[in-house]
Design an enzyme around this catalytic site. Structure first.
Site, PDB file in Angstrom:
ATOM      1  N   ASP A  45       0.561  -0.365  -0.083  1.00  8.96           N
ATOM      2  CA  ASP A  45      -0.181   0.031   0.361  1.00  8.96           C
ATOM      3  C   ASP A  45       0.814   1.292   0.425  1.00  8.96           C
ATOM      4  O   ASP A  45       2.071   1.089   0.425  1.00  8.96           O
ATOM      5  CB  ASP A  45      -1.153  -0.042   1.440  1.00  8.96           C
ATOM      6  CG  ASP A  45      -2.023   1.082   0.900  1.00  8.96           C
ATOM      7  OD1 ASP A  45      -2.938   0.602  -0.167  1.00  8.96           O
ATOM      8  OD2 ASP A  45      -2.083   2.189   1.594  1.00  8.96           O
ATOM      9  N   GLN A  46       0.910   2.406  -0.606  1.00 10.62           N
ATOM     10  CA  GLN A  46       0.966   3.832  -0.187  1.00 10.62           C
ATOM     11  C   GLN A  46       0.223   5.185   0.126  1.00 10.62           C
ATOM     12  O   GLN A  46      -0.876   4.937  -0.522  1.00 10.62           O
ATOM     13  CB  GLN A  46       1.875   3.990  -1.931  1.00 10.62           C
ATOM     14  CG  GLN A  46       2.867   4.596  -1.895  1.00 10.62           C
ATOM     15  CD  GLN A  46       3.212   5.134  -3.306  1.00 10.62           C
ATOM     16  OE1 GLN A  46       2.397   5.984  -4.748  1.00 10.62           O
ATOM     17  NE2 GLN A  46       4.333   4.513  -3.760  1.00 10.62           N
TER      18      GLN A  46
END
Length: 195
Positions: free
Chosen positions: A69-70
């Site tokens: 995830d970013q």
């Protein structure tokens, strides 16, 4: 070798994972990505990466599951996927001339043993003072509506950037391959096995 599963429907992450020349499947994780009250961007990214990997690991029961995830943030504001033209323009105008941090979290879960590894790789991007016309043209050409922060370094967005600071260029695109190969080696995955 155990089966490898990418817990993501992101075409960018799948493209990066193909660089390792390992066979893998793709599964969509079903995870609520709403930030919790007071949660920092790095903590949010780590929680979601692990939740995505665990959600798919629970379904498949065996194999190695990759979650990522970013979270992008600039001047205390979270910058998610813009979803449309106007939001992308607004994000890029906010970011120009400023430092934006992209916290990219990675999780590798062994679905058989339950063993989990996590890592966080932060990348700081400074956009140059691009004109409104340049930003408008970039968004019209690239259409970065599914990209946190709207600036795709792997595409024309690189022309908006003044600098990129970080230890792994693949982290900015969404899947930190240096950390991932370290995790895979810890799970005895042979990255250079003869075919």
């Amino acid at each position: 070798m155990p089966s490898l599963i990418l817990a993501s429907t992101s075409p960018y992450r799948a493209e990066l994972l193909r660089r390792l020349q390992l066979k893998f499947d793709v599964r969509a994780p079903e995870v609520d990505e709403t930030p919790q009250p007071g949660e920092s961007p790095p903590d949010l990214a780590l929680r979601l990466a692990l939740a995505k990997a665990k959600a798919v690991a629970d379904k498949v029961g065996s194999g190695l599951v990759i979650g990522s995830d970013q979270v992008a943030h600039c001047d205390g504001r979270l910058l998610g996927k813009p979803g449309g033209h106007d939001a992308a323009i607004a994000q890029l105008r906010l970011m120009r001339g400023r430092r934006t941090t992209f916290d990219t979290a990675l999780a590798l879960v062994n679905a058989t043993t339950g063993h989990a590894q996590t890592a966080l790789v932060s990348t700081v991007v400074t956009l140059r003072q691009a004109s409104d016309a340049e930003i408008e043209a970039y968004v019209s050409i690239e259409r970065p509506f599914d990209c946190a922060g709207s600036a795709k370094s792997e595409g024309l967005g690189i022309a908006l950037m003044e600098s990129i600071e970080g230890g792994d260029p693949t982290a900015l695109v969404g899947l930190p391959l240096i950390a991932l190969t370290r995790m895979l080696r810890a799970e005895n995955v042979q990255l250079f096995a003869a075919t």
